[in-house]
Design an enzyme around this catalytic site. Sequence first.
Site, mmCIF file in Angstrom:
data_model
loop_
_atom_site.group_PDB
_atom_site.id
_atom_site.type_symbol
_atom_site.label_atom_id
_atom_site.label_comp_id
_atom_site.label_asym_id
_atom_site.label_seq_id
_atom_site.Cartn_x
_atom_site.Cartn_y
_atom_site.Cartn_z
ATOM 1 N N VAL A 168 0.901 -1.326 0.116
ATOM 2 C CA VAL A 168 -0.082 -0.034 -0.037
ATOM 3 C C VAL A 168 0.781 1.487 -0.008
ATOM 4 C CG1 VAL A 168 -1.745 1.099 1.148
ATOM 5 C CG2 VAL A 168 -1.985 -1.254 1.081
ATOM 6 N N ASP A 169 1.990 1.018 0.752
ATOM 7 C CA ASP A 169 2.888 2.273 0.768
ATOM 8 C C ASP A 169 3.416 2.620 -0.568
ATOM 9 O OD1 ASP A 169 2.944 3.527 3.421
ATOM 10 O OD2 ASP A 169 3.873 1.695 4.175
#
Length: 371
Positions: A168-169
Site C-alpha cells: 500500500v505504501d
Amino acid sequence: MASSLSGLRVVDFSRVLAGPFATMLLADLGATVTKIERPHTGDDTRSWGPPFDPGGQSTYFQSVNRNKDSVTLDLSTKDGVEVARQAVRGADVVVENFRPGLLDGLGLGYAELSAANPGLVYCSITGFGRERGAELPGYDLLVQALGGLMSITGTPDGEPQKVGVAVVDVFAGLFATVGILAALRHRDATGEGQWVEVNLLSSLLAALVNQGAAFTSGGVVPARMGNQHPSIAPYEVLPCAEGDLVLAVGNDRQFGALCTVLGTPELADDARFATNTARVGNRSALRAELVHLLATRTAAEWAKELTAARVPAGVVNDMAGAFRLATELGLAPIVGLPRADGTEVRLTRNPIQLSATPPAYRSAPPQLACD
C-alpha cells in the site's frame, strides 16, 4: 547522460516508505532531493532491523533513500522552521507525510508556503485523507486490513493475510510520483503550482482493479481464494513430483497447449474445460485432473517444457532465485553504490528504462547528518 528531472529541487519532509519511495524515484530521474530528518534519530527506518547490510545500515532505510542529501532540522524550534522555510522558497517540490494539520501549525503548510512560492508543487501523503480520517494512523498493515486487501489474500479456511511487502505504501508512493509529475507539467505550461494529495486507503482501493470492480460494478464481494484467480482457470499453484508449479493460463490456446504438453490433448475438448468460463465453473474438477497429470515430473521439468510451448508457467522462486533469474535475463537488477567509508550498498535497480534520459545512481543513501 542527461536526466529527465535535472535542475528540479525537492525538499522531502517524509519518513518511512511511501514518501521516501516517491522522492527516490524523482531523484533517480535527476531531481536534487534534500531529505529533512530529525536530529539524532532521523527517519524511523534507520533503526528498523535486522536485517542490516555489511556496512551496519538498516536495509529498510537503504531501499528507498539513494540519490538524496540529508539535513537534520528540529522543527519544534523557530530556528529549525525558519531554515525549512528558506529551503522551500527555492524548491520546486515539497513532499510530506505528517499527520494532517501538523505542518500548517508550524507555518509549513501548503497555503503559507505556496504564498511565498506560487510555483510550488506540494505533495501530502496521508493514511485516510485530511478530513474525517485525519486522526487514523496510516500504517500499511492497518490499511491492508481496513481496505479489504487482507480479505482477498490467503486461503479460504485460513486467517486473512497481509501481502509480504508494504504494497500500500508502494502504491501510494507511485501515485504520488505520478501526481507530482502531472502537477509539474501543468506548472511548465502555466507557471502555477498546486497541492497534490494522496492517501493510502484510496491508493489501495484504486489498486484493487478487477477485484474492486467486481464490487463496484458487479455487486460481488470477493473472498479469499488462496492462489486461485476469481476469473481465470487454471491460474494457480499446483504440486508436482518435486516442487510447485505456477500456471497462469489466460486463454483457450494456452489451455490447449497445456493439455498437449501434459499428453492429454482431448482434455481441451471436454465441455467442462473447453472455455475459460467453463473452466472457472469447474475449477475443482480441473485442478484434480492437473494434479494427477503433473505428479509424474518435477516442477522445473514441466516449467521448461511448458514455457517452450508458450504456456505461462514457472517454479516458485525465493528471493535469491528471483534476482538470479533477472540477472540471467540480462535485466541487471542490482546496482552498487559506494559509500564514503569504502563500503558498498547494493540496491534494486529502478525498473524504468528511458532511451535518452535513463535513471542515474549518483550516491548511496545518506548517513544521518549529525553522525
